[in-house]
Scaffold this motif. Structure first.
Motif, PDB file in Angstrom:
ATOM      1  N   GLY A  83       0.798  -1.228   0.000  1.00 18.79           N
ATOM      2  CA  GLY A  83       0.000   0.000   0.000  1.00 18.79           C
ATOM      3  C   GLY A  83       0.827   1.273   0.000  1.00 18.79           C
ATOM      4  N   ASN A  84       2.109   1.169   0.337  1.00 18.85           N
ATOM      5  CA  ASN A  84       2.990   2.335   0.323  1.00 18.85           C
ATOM      6  C   ASN A  84       3.657   2.557  -1.029  1.00 18.85           C
ATOM      7  OD1 ASN A  84       2.414   2.674   3.020  1.00 18.85           O
ATOM      8  ND2 ASN A  84       4.335   1.811   3.760  1.00 18.85           N
ATOM      9  N   ASN A  85       3.508   1.606  -1.932  1.00 20.16           N
ATOM     10  CA  ASN A  85       4.198   1.663  -3.214  1.00 20.16           C
ATOM     11  C   ASN A  85       3.295   2.269  -4.284  1.00 20.16           C
ATOM     12  OD1 ASN A  85       6.433   0.393  -2.036  1.00 20.16           O
ATOM     13  ND2 ASN A  85       5.575  -1.627  -2.425  1.00 20.16           N
ATOM     14  N   ILE A  86       3.201   3.589  -4.255  1.00 23.81           N
ATOM     15  CA  ILE A  86       2.271   4.264  -5.162  1.00 23.81           C
ATOM     16  C   ILE A  86       2.970   5.168  -6.168  1.00 23.81           C
ATOM     17  CG2 ILE A  86       0.466   4.232  -3.387  1.00 23.81           C
ATOM     18  CD1 ILE A  86       0.987   7.273  -3.052  1.00 23.81           C
ATOM     19  N   GLY A  87       4.316   5.193  -6.177  1.00 23.46           N
ATOM     20  CA  GLY A  87       5.036   6.092  -7.064  1.00 23.46           C
ATOM     21  C   GLY A  87       5.257   7.448  -6.427  1.00 23.46           C
ATOM     22  N   HIS A  88       5.565   8.449  -7.269  1.00 22.34           N
ATOM     23  CA  HIS A  88       5.856   9.781  -6.731  1.00 22.34           C
ATOM     24  C   HIS A  88       5.618  10.846  -7.790  1.00 22.34           C
ATOM     25  CE1 HIS A  88       9.727   9.920  -8.930  1.00 22.34           C
ATOM     26  NE2 HIS A  88       9.862   8.648  -8.579  1.00 22.34           N
TER      27      HIS A  88
END
Length: 407
Positions: free
Chosen positions: A193-198
């Motif tokens: 859930g923390n891996n959403i890009g930037h």
């Protein structure tokens, strides 16, 4: 989202059921819940009324030790903290026959106070739905009341997702500072859930190393700077460091990157224009999810713990029912037994709570070959909260099942 994380830290109506269930038990029965537009329109039309802020004095003055609590106040308000209201009832009785508007940060405390006032004889009590959180989420160019009524003593500016988009597009050499960990910034965190890009062109200076590493980036003191993190919980904590170093043109992405990437007020092309390394599933906010729920043949997967799905959690605020038609998914092993085996065109809406299971299920569906996978990025609590506090989300009330209301 910011809303649920904060709470742990301290569309027209659809007729899908015989009677709508109220996310908050006493709205429009004991007192009247009003959205921001209506609240400010009413106050503009009135000569005499009381505007009551029931947060702590620190929140009211933007001086709380927890920076996430400092989100401004409404002009003309009087501050009486929720715990002090009973002791002030006698002096407040002079407003008994006048309109009284009550607000806080998220409309939990203000609803309790609204109920208390109404039960003590106050004739016209209005709870301002969404409170200061919703006001901060509004784009000031689209919601003029924000500039007229919002007051803050902060030495930076909280900006909504759409305001952030336009600031980035309209400002040359803008500096975006992402304070997440290196792993989160690179979408390699152990929690899916923390891996959403930037955001495109963002600089990653992790919060733990911010003071030590900031100077090495040689950012001009005249630069416009935006700070951001995952959920808008910690990004304000580095602003004092920036101010000490001489930076004065500082903005903070309110609600964080999860709010930005899923905000329905930004269209897909706008997000893609500014985003790098988005997850393979689509991230939605409650408003977009409510629109999706109107589509036929949608498969809805609830990934919360079984006790929450069945309203048997020992934590009462987690017993919120579920979305109509949702199927409970307890593990990745059980997923293949639930989803259609052949039709890869099936569309999904996946939601959860505070575990990582919702993101893991969404990713697993992609690995299984499904392409229409939608993830309610802020979780089910935020969905319920939004149906009562965000005007565009009020239709979502009709999708709540076994929800008895809060407070």
């Amino acid at each position: 989202m910011y809303r649920f994380s904060y709470l742990l830290f301290v569309c027209s109506s659809l007729v899908l059921a015989a009677a709508a269930q109220h996310p908050f038990k006493y709205d429009n029965t004991v007192y009247k819940g009003v959205y921001l537009n209506e609240a400010f329109r009413l106050m503009d039309s009135m000569q005499n009324y009381l505007l009551l802020d029931v947060r702590s004095p620190g929140e009211y003055a933007d001086t709380s030790r927890g920076t996430v609590l400092n989100i401004g106040r409404i002009r003309g308000s009087v501050n009486i903290t929720i715990d002090s209201v009973p002791a002030h009832l006698e002096e407040l009785k002079k407003y008994m026959n006048q309109p009284v508007f009550v607000y806080c940060s998220h409309s939990q405390r203000s609803r309790r106070v609204s109920k208390l006032l109404a039960e003590n004889g106050f004739k016209e009590v209005y709870n301002i739905n969404g409170g200061m959180t919703r006001l901060n989420e509004m784009d000031a160019t689209l919601f003029p009341y924000k500039k007229k009524y919002m007051v803050t003593s902060l030495n930076y500016i909280n900006i909504a997702s759409t305001e952030t988009y336009h600031l980035i597009k309209d400002t040359a050499n803008i500096v975006i500072i992402d304070i997440r960990t290196v792993q989160e910034f690179a979408s390699r965190d152990s929690l899916q859930g923390n891996n959403i890009g930037h955001l495109k062109n963002a600089i990653n200076i992790p919060q733990a190393e911010f003071a030590a590493k900031l100077d090495s980036y040689k950012i001009s003191k005249n630069s416009v700077v935006i700070t951001c993190d995952l959920k808008g919980i910690n990004s304000m904590d580095v602003i004092d460091i920036l101010r000490t170093k001489g930076y004065t043109r500082i903005y903070n992405l309110f609600g964080g990157l999860k709010f930005f990437i899923s905000d329905h007020e930004l269209n897909k092309s706008q997000i893609e224009e500014l985003w790098v390394d988005a997850p393979p599933y689509r991230m939605l906010d409650p408003a977009a999810s409510i629109y999706l729920l109107q589509q036929p043949n949608l498969v809805i997967l609830d990934t919360r713990p079984a006790e929450e799905f069945s309203n048997k959690s020992r934590l009462s605020y987690r017993n919120l029912g579920h979305i109509r038609g949702a199927v409970h998914v307890g593990s990745l092993d059980s997923l293949r037994m639930i989803v259609p085996a052949k039709d890869k065109s099936t569309e999904f809406l996946v939601y959860g709570s505070t575990t990582d299971m919702d993101a893991l299920v969404s990713l697993e569906l992609i690995k299984m070959g499904y392409r229409k996978v939608n993830y309610l990025s802020q979780g089910f609590y935020d969905f319920v909260w939004s149906t009562a506090n965000v005007e565009e989300c009020k239709a979502g009330r009709e999708f709540l099942v076994d929800h008895e209301g809060l407070y």
